[in-house]
Design a protein around this motif. Structure first.
Motif, PDB file in Angstrom:
ATOM      1  N   ASN A  30       0.762  -0.990   0.142  1.00  0.00           N
ATOM      2  CA  ASN A  30       0.018  -0.155  -0.027  1.00  0.00           C
ATOM      3  C   ASN A  30       0.741   1.244  -0.049  1.00  0.00           C
ATOM      4  N   ALA A  31       0.502   2.214  -0.678  1.00  0.00           N
ATOM      5  CA  ALA A  31       1.035   3.457  -0.862  1.00  0.00           C
ATOM      6  C   ALA A  31       0.398   4.758  -0.587  1.00  0.00           C
ATOM      7  N   SER A 157       3.702   2.363   2.425  1.00  0.00           N
ATOM      8  CA  SER A 157       4.815   3.414   2.408  1.00  0.00           C
ATOM      9  C   SER A 157       3.881   4.726   2.460  1.00  0.00           C
ATOM     10  N   VAL A 158       4.643   5.631   3.049  1.00  0.00           N
ATOM     11  CA  VAL A 158       3.784   7.047   3.146  1.00  0.00           C
ATOM     12  C   VAL A 158       4.983   8.123   2.789  1.00  0.00           C
ATOM     13  N   THR A 159       4.466   8.911   1.634  1.00  0.00           N
ATOM     14  CA  THR A 159       5.525   9.799   1.074  1.00  0.00           C
ATOM     15  C   THR A 159       4.661  11.302   1.256  1.00  0.00           C
ATOM     16  N   ASN A 180      11.401  12.029   1.789  1.00  0.00           N
ATOM     17  CA  ASN A 180      10.201  12.283   2.813  1.00  0.00           C
ATOM     18  C   ASN A 180       9.337  11.026   2.780  1.00  0.00           C
ATOM     19  N   SER A 181       9.907   9.788   2.539  1.00  0.00           N
ATOM     20  CA  SER A 181       9.194   8.636   2.440  1.00  0.00           C
ATOM     21  C   SER A 181       9.568   7.733   3.667  1.00  0.00           C
ATOM     22  N   PHE A 182       8.268   6.933   4.303  1.00  0.00           N
ATOM     23  CA  PHE A 182       8.750   6.057   5.339  1.00  0.00           C
ATOM     24  C   PHE A 182       7.697   4.905   5.092  1.00  0.00           C
TER      25      PHE A 182
END
Ligand SMILES: [Zn+2]
Length: 499
Positions: A30-31, A157-159, A180-182
Protein backbone atom coordinates in the motif's frame (compact mmCIF):
# COMPACT_ATOMS: atom_id res chain seq x y z
CA UNK A 1 27.61 -18.07 -13.22
CA UNK A 2 28.06 -18.38 -9.47
CA UNK A 3 26.09 -21.18 -7.91
CA UNK A 4 24.08 -20.20 -4.87
CA UNK A 5 25.14 -22.13 -1.76
CA UNK A 6 22.43 -24.54 -0.69
CA UNK A 7 21.96 -22.85 2.66
CA UNK A 8 21.27 -19.51 1.08
CA UNK A 9 18.73 -21.08 -1.28
CA UNK A 10 17.03 -22.67 1.69
CA UNK A 11 16.93 -19.30 3.41
CA UNK A 12 15.38 -17.71 0.34
CA UNK A 13 12.74 -20.37 0.04
CA UNK A 14 11.94 -20.05 3.75
CA UNK A 15 11.59 -16.30 3.24
CA UNK A 16 9.29 -16.89 0.29
CA UNK A 17 7.16 -19.24 2.35
CA UNK A 18 6.81 -16.83 5.25
CA UNK A 19 6.18 -13.95 2.86
CA UNK A 20 3.45 -15.98 1.18
CA UNK A 21 2.03 -16.79 4.56
CA UNK A 22 1.97 -13.12 5.51
CA UNK A 23 0.30 -12.26 2.24
CA UNK A 24 -2.50 -14.63 3.00
CA UNK A 25 -3.36 -12.70 6.17
CA UNK A 26 -2.72 -9.12 5.15
CA UNK A 27 -2.89 -7.27 1.90
CA UNK A 28 -0.23 -5.03 0.48
CA UNK A 29 1.70 -3.27 -0.78
CA UNK A 30 0.00 0.00 0.00
CA UNK A 31 1.25 3.50 -0.74
CA UNK A 32 -0.03 6.82 0.58
CA UNK A 33 1.02 10.13 -0.95
CA UNK A 34 0.20 13.12 1.21
CA UNK A 35 0.51 16.64 -0.15
CA UNK A 36 0.21 20.03 1.53
CA UNK A 37 -0.32 23.16 -0.50
CA UNK A 38 1.55 26.25 0.71
CA UNK A 39 -1.52 28.44 0.14
CA UNK A 40 -3.80 26.31 2.32
CA UNK A 41 -2.01 24.07 4.80
CA UNK A 42 -5.34 23.13 6.38
CA UNK A 43 -6.06 20.92 3.39
CA UNK A 44 -4.30 17.57 3.27
CA UNK A 45 -4.50 15.99 -0.20
CA UNK A 46 -4.20 12.23 -0.09
CA UNK A 47 -3.73 9.69 -2.85
CA UNK A 48 -3.68 6.06 -1.69
CA UNK A 49 -2.76 3.12 -3.93
CA UNK A 50 -3.98 0.09 -2.03
CA UNK A 51 -4.35 -3.61 -2.54
CA UNK A 52 -7.81 -4.28 -1.19
CA UNK A 53 -7.98 -6.65 1.77
CA UNK A 54 -11.78 -6.34 1.75
CA UNK A 55 -14.41 -4.00 0.34
CA UNK A 56 -14.79 -2.13 3.65
CA UNK A 57 -12.58 0.93 4.06
CA UNK A 58 -12.48 2.76 7.36
CA UNK A 59 -10.88 5.30 9.65
CA UNK A 60 -9.76 4.69 13.25
CA UNK A 61 -12.37 3.14 15.51
CA UNK A 62 -11.18 5.37 18.38
CA UNK A 63 -12.49 8.87 19.03
CA UNK A 64 -14.44 11.66 17.31
CA UNK A 65 -17.67 10.22 18.71
CA UNK A 66 -19.15 13.71 19.04
CA UNK A 67 -19.62 13.89 15.25
CA UNK A 68 -22.25 11.96 13.35
CA UNK A 69 -19.72 10.77 10.78
CA UNK A 70 -16.91 10.56 13.36
CA UNK A 71 -13.52 11.17 11.64
CA UNK A 72 -15.24 11.25 8.23
CA UNK A 73 -16.70 14.62 9.26
CA UNK A 74 -13.40 16.13 8.02
CA UNK A 75 -13.02 14.03 4.84
CA UNK A 76 -13.86 15.73 1.51
CA UNK A 77 -14.30 14.39 -2.05
CA UNK A 78 -13.53 10.71 -1.51
CA UNK A 79 -13.27 8.98 -4.88
CA UNK A 80 -12.11 5.49 -5.79
CA UNK A 81 -10.71 4.06 -9.04
CA UNK A 82 -10.01 0.54 -10.24
CA UNK A 83 -6.82 -0.80 -11.82
CA UNK A 84 -7.40 0.83 -15.22
CA UNK A 85 -8.64 4.12 -13.82
CA UNK A 86 -12.35 3.29 -13.92
CA UNK A 87 -14.33 5.06 -11.20
CA UNK A 88 -15.63 2.68 -8.55
CA UNK A 89 -18.83 3.00 -6.57
CA UNK A 90 -18.27 4.36 -3.03
CA UNK A 91 -21.07 3.82 -0.52
CA UNK A 92 -20.90 5.81 2.71
CA UNK A 93 -21.85 3.42 5.53
CA UNK A 94 -21.58 6.09 8.25
CA UNK A 95 -19.33 5.76 11.32
CA UNK A 96 -16.30 6.61 9.11
CA UNK A 97 -16.72 3.44 7.02
CA UNK A 98 -17.25 3.04 3.27
CA UNK A 99 -18.01 0.11 0.99
CA UNK A 100 -16.08 0.30 -2.28
CA UNK A 101 -16.89 -1.98 -5.20
CA UNK A 102 -13.63 -3.91 -5.20
CA UNK A 103 -12.64 -7.53 -4.54
CA UNK A 104 -9.88 -8.66 -2.15
CA UNK A 105 -6.53 -8.64 -3.91
CA UNK A 106 -7.58 -6.02 -6.46
CA UNK A 107 -5.85 -2.68 -6.76
CA UNK A 108 -7.74 0.43 -5.79
CA UNK A 109 -6.77 4.09 -5.84
CA UNK A 110 -8.39 6.44 -3.32
CA UNK A 111 -8.28 10.19 -3.75
CA UNK A 112 -9.51 12.31 -0.86
CA UNK A 113 -8.86 15.50 1.04
CA UNK A 114 -8.87 15.99 4.78
CA UNK A 115 -9.77 19.41 6.09
CA UNK A 116 -7.62 19.86 9.21
CA UNK A 117 -10.24 21.94 11.03
CA UNK A 118 -10.21 19.73 14.12
CA UNK A 119 -8.75 22.56 16.20
CA UNK A 120 -11.87 24.64 15.57
CA UNK A 121 -13.90 22.16 17.63
CA UNK A 122 -13.95 21.02 21.26
CA UNK A 123 -12.24 17.72 22.11
CA UNK A 124 -12.48 16.07 25.54
CA UNK A 125 -8.82 14.99 25.34
CA UNK A 126 -7.67 18.31 23.81
CA UNK A 127 -6.56 19.23 20.27
CA UNK A 128 -3.26 17.41 20.90
CA UNK A 129 -5.33 14.24 20.42
CA UNK A 130 -6.39 15.24 16.89
CA UNK A 131 -4.72 17.91 14.71
CA UNK A 132 -3.82 21.58 14.72
CA UNK A 133 -2.51 24.02 12.17
CA UNK A 134 -0.05 26.80 13.00
CA UNK A 135 2.04 29.33 11.05
CA UNK A 136 5.07 27.05 11.42
CA UNK A 137 3.39 23.82 10.38
CA UNK A 138 0.81 21.13 10.85
CA UNK A 139 0.32 18.52 13.56
CA UNK A 140 -1.82 15.52 12.69
CA UNK A 141 -2.59 12.28 14.49
CA UNK A 142 -2.89 9.31 12.13
CA UNK A 143 -6.46 8.65 13.22
CA UNK A 144 -7.53 12.02 11.84
CA UNK A 145 -6.62 11.31 8.21
CA UNK A 146 -5.84 7.66 7.29
CA UNK A 147 -8.41 5.49 5.48
CA UNK A 148 -7.37 1.82 5.54
CA UNK A 149 -8.80 -1.68 5.31
CA UNK A 150 -8.53 -1.91 9.10
CA UNK A 151 -6.60 -4.71 10.83
CA UNK A 152 -6.24 -6.64 7.56
CA UNK A 153 -4.26 -3.86 5.85
CA UNK A 154 -0.61 -4.69 5.29
CA UNK A 155 2.57 -2.69 5.20
CA UNK A 156 2.34 0.80 3.71
CA UNK A 157 4.74 3.37 2.40
CA UNK A 158 3.92 6.98 3.21
CA UNK A 159 5.40 9.80 1.14
CA UNK A 160 4.96 13.50 1.85
CA UNK A 161 4.95 16.25 -0.75
CA UNK A 162 5.80 19.36 1.28
CA UNK A 163 5.90 23.11 0.70
CA UNK A 164 9.42 24.50 0.14
CA UNK A 165 11.39 24.80 3.38
CA UNK A 166 9.26 22.29 5.26
CA UNK A 167 10.33 18.95 6.71
CA UNK A 168 8.35 16.18 8.36
CA UNK A 169 8.82 14.22 11.58
CA UNK A 170 7.13 10.81 11.78
CA UNK A 171 7.46 7.71 13.99
CA UNK A 172 8.07 5.44 10.98
CA UNK A 173 11.49 4.37 9.67
CA UNK A 174 12.62 6.30 6.58
CA UNK A 175 12.53 4.46 3.26
CA UNK A 176 15.96 4.04 1.73
CA UNK A 177 16.57 6.46 -1.12
CA UNK A 178 13.16 8.10 -0.82
CA UNK A 179 12.82 11.75 0.12
CA UNK A 180 10.25 12.22 2.89
CA UNK A 181 9.23 8.56 2.44
CA UNK A 182 8.59 6.17 5.29
CA UNK A 183 7.36 2.62 5.89
CA UNK A 184 4.54 1.83 8.32
CA UNK A 185 3.99 -1.72 9.53
CA UNK A 186 0.19 -1.92 9.29
CA UNK A 187 -3.03 0.05 9.80
CA UNK A 188 -2.48 0.35 13.56
CA UNK A 189 0.96 1.81 12.88
CA UNK A 190 -0.68 4.38 10.58
CA UNK A 191 -3.65 5.36 12.74
CA UNK A 192 -1.62 5.28 15.98
CA UNK A 193 0.97 7.70 14.59
CA UNK A 194 1.49 11.42 14.89
CA UNK A 195 3.38 13.67 12.51
CA UNK A 196 4.57 17.25 12.44
CA UNK A 197 5.19 18.83 9.04
CA UNK A 198 6.59 22.34 8.90
CA UNK A 199 9.57 24.52 9.71
CA UNK A 200 10.12 22.92 13.12
CA UNK A 201 13.42 21.53 14.41
CA UNK A 202 14.06 17.82 14.86
CA UNK A 203 16.62 16.07 17.03
CA UNK A 204 17.08 12.45 18.05
CA UNK A 205 18.16 10.90 21.33
CA UNK A 206 19.18 7.25 21.01
CA UNK A 207 20.02 4.50 23.52
CA UNK A 208 20.50 0.77 22.90
CA UNK A 209 18.53 0.70 19.66
CA UNK A 210 15.71 2.89 20.97
CA UNK A 211 15.16 6.35 19.45
CA UNK A 212 13.26 9.31 20.85
CA UNK A 213 12.66 11.77 18.03
CA UNK A 214 11.90 15.31 19.13
CA UNK A 215 10.08 17.82 16.95
CA UNK A 216 10.11 21.31 18.43
CA UNK A 217 7.62 23.67 16.87
CA UNK A 218 7.89 27.45 16.41
CA UNK A 219 10.92 29.66 16.65
CA UNK A 220 10.12 30.78 20.17
CA UNK A 221 10.89 27.23 21.34
CA UNK A 222 14.11 26.83 19.29
CA UNK A 223 16.05 28.68 22.00
CA UNK A 224 14.92 25.93 24.41
CA UNK A 225 16.38 23.09 22.35
CA UNK A 226 19.34 22.55 24.69
CA UNK A 227 17.05 22.53 27.70
CA UNK A 228 14.78 19.90 26.10
CA UNK A 229 17.78 17.82 25.09
CA UNK A 230 19.24 17.79 28.57
CA UNK A 231 15.82 17.15 30.15
CA UNK A 232 15.16 14.23 27.78
CA UNK A 233 18.66 12.76 28.21
CA UNK A 234 18.46 12.99 32.00
CA UNK A 235 14.97 11.50 32.26
CA UNK A 236 15.77 8.73 29.75
CA UNK A 237 18.95 7.72 31.63
CA UNK A 238 17.08 7.66 34.93
CA UNK A 239 14.32 5.43 33.51
CA UNK A 240 16.74 3.03 31.80
CA UNK A 241 18.78 2.63 34.99
CA UNK A 242 15.66 2.26 37.11
CA UNK A 243 14.01 -0.37 34.90
CA UNK A 244 17.10 -2.14 33.61
CA UNK A 245 16.59 -1.39 29.91
CA UNK A 246 14.96 0.64 27.16
CA UNK A 247 11.21 0.24 26.46
CA UNK A 248 10.58 -3.38 25.56
CA UNK A 249 7.08 -3.72 24.09
CA UNK A 250 5.17 -6.96 23.49
CA UNK A 251 5.48 -8.75 20.12
CA UNK A 252 1.97 -7.47 19.28
CA UNK A 253 3.10 -3.81 19.46
CA UNK A 254 6.74 -3.64 18.36
CA UNK A 255 8.36 -0.20 18.37
CA UNK A 256 11.88 1.12 18.72
CA UNK A 257 11.17 4.72 17.85
CA UNK A 258 8.82 7.23 19.47
CA UNK A 259 8.07 10.78 18.46
CA UNK A 260 7.76 13.66 20.93
CA UNK A 261 6.15 16.75 19.41
CA UNK A 262 6.48 19.93 21.45
CA UNK A 263 4.52 23.03 20.37
CA UNK A 264 3.56 26.27 22.05
CA UNK A 265 -0.16 26.82 22.62
CA UNK A 266 -2.66 28.37 24.97
CA UNK A 267 -2.89 25.76 27.67
CA UNK A 268 -0.31 23.18 28.72
CA UNK A 269 -1.52 19.72 27.75
CA UNK A 270 -0.14 16.35 26.69
CA UNK A 271 -1.32 13.23 24.93
CA UNK A 272 -0.01 9.78 24.09
CA UNK A 273 -1.23 8.21 20.87
CA UNK A 274 0.17 4.82 19.99
CA UNK A 275 3.74 5.09 21.24
CA UNK A 276 4.07 8.81 20.55
CA UNK A 277 3.76 11.92 22.65
CA UNK A 278 2.39 15.38 21.85
CA UNK A 279 3.00 18.20 24.32
CA UNK A 280 1.56 21.69 24.17
CA UNK A 281 3.45 24.24 26.25
CA UNK A 282 1.17 26.97 27.56
CA UNK A 283 1.91 30.67 27.81
CA UNK A 284 5.49 31.39 28.85
CA UNK A 285 4.35 34.05 31.29
CA UNK A 286 3.02 31.34 33.57
CA UNK A 287 5.84 29.52 35.44
CA UNK A 288 3.46 26.69 36.40
CA UNK A 289 2.74 25.90 32.75
CA UNK A 290 6.44 25.28 32.14
CA UNK A 291 6.63 22.99 35.17
CA UNK A 292 3.55 21.10 33.98
CA UNK A 293 5.04 20.72 30.51
CA UNK A 294 8.15 19.07 32.02
CA UNK A 295 5.96 16.90 34.21
CA UNK A 296 3.73 15.85 31.30
CA UNK A 297 6.78 14.91 29.23
CA UNK A 298 8.25 12.81 32.06
CA UNK A 299 4.86 11.18 32.72
CA UNK A 300 4.03 10.31 29.10
CA UNK A 301 7.60 9.14 28.47
CA UNK A 302 7.50 6.71 31.42
CA UNK A 303 4.39 5.11 29.91
CA UNK A 304 6.68 3.54 27.27
CA UNK A 305 7.81 1.36 30.19
CA UNK A 306 4.84 1.40 32.59
CA UNK A 307 1.92 0.98 30.20
CA UNK A 308 3.54 -0.18 26.94
CA UNK A 309 6.19 -2.64 28.25
CA UNK A 310 4.46 -3.59 31.51
CA UNK A 311 0.76 -3.85 30.78
CA UNK A 312 -2.32 -4.30 32.99
CA UNK A 313 -4.86 -6.96 32.07
CA UNK A 314 -7.82 -4.65 32.71
CA UNK A 315 -8.51 -0.95 33.35
CA UNK A 316 -8.93 -1.76 37.06
CA UNK A 317 -5.19 -1.32 37.47
CA UNK A 318 -5.04 2.16 35.95
CA UNK A 319 -4.26 3.35 39.50
CA UNK A 320 -0.92 1.55 39.17
CA UNK A 321 -0.31 2.54 35.56
CA UNK A 322 -1.12 6.22 36.09
CA UNK A 323 -0.34 6.71 39.77
CA UNK A 324 3.07 5.04 39.70
CA UNK A 325 3.90 6.83 36.46
CA UNK A 326 3.29 10.07 38.36
CA UNK A 327 5.64 8.90 41.10
CA UNK A 328 8.48 8.16 38.67
CA UNK A 329 7.90 11.29 36.60
CA UNK A 330 8.25 13.30 39.80
CA UNK A 331 11.32 11.34 40.94
CA UNK A 332 13.02 11.67 37.55
CA UNK A 333 12.55 15.45 37.46
CA UNK A 334 13.70 15.87 41.06
CA UNK A 335 16.69 13.61 40.49
CA UNK A 336 18.00 15.59 37.50
CA UNK A 337 17.28 18.94 39.13
CA UNK A 338 14.44 19.87 36.76
CA UNK A 339 12.19 20.54 39.77
CA UNK A 340 13.17 21.73 43.23
CA UNK A 341 12.09 20.07 46.47
CA UNK A 342 9.78 23.02 47.17
CA UNK A 343 8.16 22.57 43.74
CA UNK A 344 7.80 18.83 44.37
CA UNK A 345 6.05 19.34 47.72
CA UNK A 346 3.97 22.09 46.09
CA UNK A 347 2.80 19.80 43.26
CA UNK A 348 2.02 16.96 45.72
CA UNK A 349 -0.44 19.30 47.42
CA UNK A 350 -1.62 21.76 44.78
CA UNK A 351 -2.09 19.25 41.98
CA UNK A 352 -2.34 15.71 43.33
CA UNK A 353 -3.83 16.06 46.80
CA UNK A 354 -6.30 18.77 45.74
CA UNK A 355 -7.61 16.71 42.86
CA UNK A 356 -7.56 13.48 44.88
CA UNK A 357 -9.47 14.85 47.87
CA UNK A 358 -12.01 16.70 45.71
CA UNK A 359 -12.74 13.78 43.37
CA UNK A 360 -16.49 13.19 43.51
CA UNK A 361 -15.88 9.54 44.39
CA UNK A 362 -13.26 10.28 47.09
CA UNK A 363 -13.97 8.01 50.10
CA UNK A 364 -17.02 6.65 48.23
CA UNK A 365 -15.63 4.37 45.52
CA UNK A 366 -12.53 2.25 45.02
CA UNK A 367 -9.90 3.56 42.59
CA UNK A 368 -10.17 0.22 40.79
CA UNK A 369 -13.87 0.67 40.11
CA UNK A 370 -13.85 4.12 38.48
CA UNK A 371 -11.28 3.49 35.73
CA UNK A 372 -13.36 2.02 32.89
CA UNK A 373 -13.89 3.97 29.65
CA UNK A 374 -14.85 7.63 30.02
CA UNK A 375 -15.06 7.24 33.81
CA UNK A 376 -11.25 7.38 33.93
CA UNK A 377 -11.16 11.02 32.84
CA UNK A 378 -13.86 11.98 35.36
CA UNK A 379 -11.83 10.44 38.18
CA UNK A 380 -8.39 11.83 37.49
CA UNK A 381 -8.01 12.65 41.19
CA UNK A 382 -8.83 9.17 42.46
CA UNK A 383 -6.76 7.28 39.86
CA UNK A 384 -3.77 9.55 39.14
CA UNK A 385 -3.60 11.15 42.60
CA UNK A 386 -4.89 8.25 44.72
CA UNK A 387 -2.76 5.75 42.82
CA UNK A 388 0.29 7.93 43.37
CA UNK A 389 -0.35 8.24 47.12
CA UNK A 390 -0.99 4.49 47.41
CA UNK A 391 2.38 3.87 45.73
CA UNK A 392 4.20 6.34 47.97
CA UNK A 393 2.65 4.67 51.05
CA UNK A 394 3.71 1.23 49.91
CA UNK A 395 7.21 2.56 49.22
CA UNK A 396 7.46 3.81 52.81
CA UNK A 397 6.37 0.34 54.05
CA UNK A 398 9.04 -1.39 51.97
CA UNK A 399 11.79 1.07 52.93
CA UNK A 400 11.02 0.82 56.65
CA UNK A 401 10.86 -2.98 56.53
CA UNK A 402 14.22 -3.26 54.79
CA UNK A 403 16.22 -0.41 56.38
CA UNK A 404 15.97 1.35 53.00
CA UNK A 405 17.64 -1.61 51.25
CA UNK A 406 14.60 -2.28 49.10
CA UNK A 407 11.96 -0.05 47.57
CA UNK A 408 9.27 0.36 44.95
CA UNK A 409 12.13 0.61 42.43
CA UNK A 410 12.71 -3.14 42.93
CA UNK A 411 9.08 -3.80 42.13
CA UNK A 412 9.28 -1.79 38.89
CA UNK A 413 12.47 -3.56 37.85
CA UNK A 414 11.07 -7.02 38.63
CA UNK A 415 7.84 -6.29 36.73
CA UNK A 416 9.87 -5.04 33.76
CA UNK A 417 11.92 -8.23 33.70
CA UNK A 418 8.84 -10.41 34.19
CA UNK A 419 6.39 -8.76 31.74
CA UNK A 420 8.25 -6.68 29.16
CA UNK A 421 8.83 -8.08 25.68
CA UNK A 422 5.95 -10.52 26.14
CA UNK A 423 2.18 -10.54 25.76
CA UNK A 424 1.76 -11.35 29.48
CA UNK A 425 -0.24 -8.86 31.57
CA UNK A 426 -0.58 -8.32 35.33
CA UNK A 427 -3.60 -8.15 37.65
CA UNK A 428 -4.05 -6.46 41.04
CA UNK A 429 -3.13 -9.60 42.97
CA UNK A 430 0.24 -9.80 41.17
CA UNK A 431 0.97 -6.31 42.51
CA UNK A 432 -0.18 -7.22 46.00
CA UNK A 433 1.93 -10.38 46.09
CA UNK A 434 5.09 -8.65 44.84
CA UNK A 435 4.65 -5.66 47.16
CA UNK A 436 3.90 -7.87 50.17
CA UNK A 437 7.03 -9.86 49.53
CA UNK A 438 9.17 -6.70 49.27
CA UNK A 439 7.71 -5.22 52.45
CA UNK A 440 7.98 -8.58 54.25
CA UNK A 441 4.42 -8.03 55.41
CA UNK A 442 0.93 -8.95 54.41
CA UNK A 443 -0.54 -6.00 52.51
CA UNK A 444 -4.02 -7.57 52.53
CA UNK A 445 -5.41 -4.89 54.82
CA UNK A 446 -3.84 -2.02 52.86
CA UNK A 447 -5.18 -3.39 49.57
CA UNK A 448 -8.55 -4.24 51.13
CA UNK A 449 -8.96 -0.73 52.54
CA UNK A 450 -7.43 1.51 49.89
CA UNK A 451 -7.17 -0.37 46.59
CA UNK A 452 -10.20 -2.68 46.59
CA UNK A 453 -11.94 -0.45 49.16
CA UNK A 454 -12.86 3.23 49.20
CA UNK A 455 -10.94 4.37 52.31
CA UNK A 456 -8.71 7.40 51.61
CA UNK A 457 -4.98 6.67 51.47
CA UNK A 458 -3.38 7.94 54.73
CA UNK A 459 -0.67 9.80 52.84
CA UNK A 460 0.18 12.11 55.79
CA UNK A 461 0.76 9.14 58.11
CA UNK A 462 2.89 7.36 55.49
CA UNK A 463 5.14 10.37 54.82
CA UNK A 464 5.54 10.98 58.56
CA UNK A 465 6.58 7.36 59.04
CA UNK A 466 9.81 7.92 57.10
CA UNK A 467 10.67 11.20 58.81
CA UNK A 468 8.93 13.89 56.76
CA UNK A 469 6.55 16.37 58.31
CA UNK A 470 3.19 15.96 56.62
CA UNK A 471 -0.13 17.32 57.72
CA UNK A 472 -3.60 17.48 56.18
CA UNK A 473 -5.49 20.62 57.15
CA UNK A 474 -8.15 22.71 55.38
CA UNK A 475 -8.08 20.41 52.36
CA UNK A 476 -4.32 20.77 51.88
CA UNK A 477 -1.44 18.36 52.23
CA UNK A 478 1.44 20.31 53.74
CA UNK A 479 4.78 18.51 53.46
CA UNK A 480 8.12 19.75 54.73
CA UNK A 481 11.40 18.51 56.17
CA UNK A 482 11.66 18.20 59.90
CA UNK A 483 14.90 19.62 61.30
CA UNK A 484 15.62 16.68 63.63
CA UNK A 485 15.31 13.81 61.11
CA UNK A 486 17.77 11.01 61.80
CA UNK A 487 20.39 9.91 59.26
CA UNK A 488 18.35 6.76 58.58
CA UNK A 489 15.25 8.88 57.93
CA UNK A 490 17.21 11.22 55.65
CA UNK A 491 18.26 8.21 53.57
CA UNK A 492 14.67 6.94 53.29
CA UNK A 493 13.42 10.40 52.28
CA UNK A 494 16.17 10.74 49.67
CA UNK A 495 15.18 7.35 48.22
CA UNK A 496 11.46 8.10 48.34
CA UNK A 497 11.87 11.39 46.45
CA UNK A 498 14.39 10.05 43.94
CA UNK A 499 17.75 11.43 45.05
ZN1 LIG B 1 -0.74 8.67 31.90
Amino acid sequence: MIKKPAKLTLLFSLMAISYGHLNAQTAGPNAYKIAFEPANTRLMKIEADLTAASDIFEMSEYGADQFRGRWAEFVRDLRAYGANGTPLDVKDLGDAKWRIAVKPGEKVRLNYNVLLDHDKHKWAAGIDSVSFVRDWGVYASGRSYFITNGPRSGKASVTFDLPRGWNVTTPWPAEKGGRNSFTARDAADLTGSMIFAGTHKEFVIARDGFELVFAIGSEELFAEEERYRSLANGVMDYYIKLMGGVPNPPPSNPFSRSVVIVSPGEQTDGEVIGNNICIIVGSKNDPMSDLFARFIFAHEFFHLWNGKSIRPKTTEDEWFKEGFTNIYAMKALYRIGAISEAELFGVLDGLFYKRYSTDESYAKASMRDVAGGDEKHKHWGLIYGGGMFAGLCIDTEIRRASANERSLDDLMRSFYSRYSGSDRTYVTDDLKTAMSSLSKSDLNTFFGDHIYGAKPVPIDRCLNSVGLRAEIADGSLKVSRKPDASAAEERMIAGLLGK
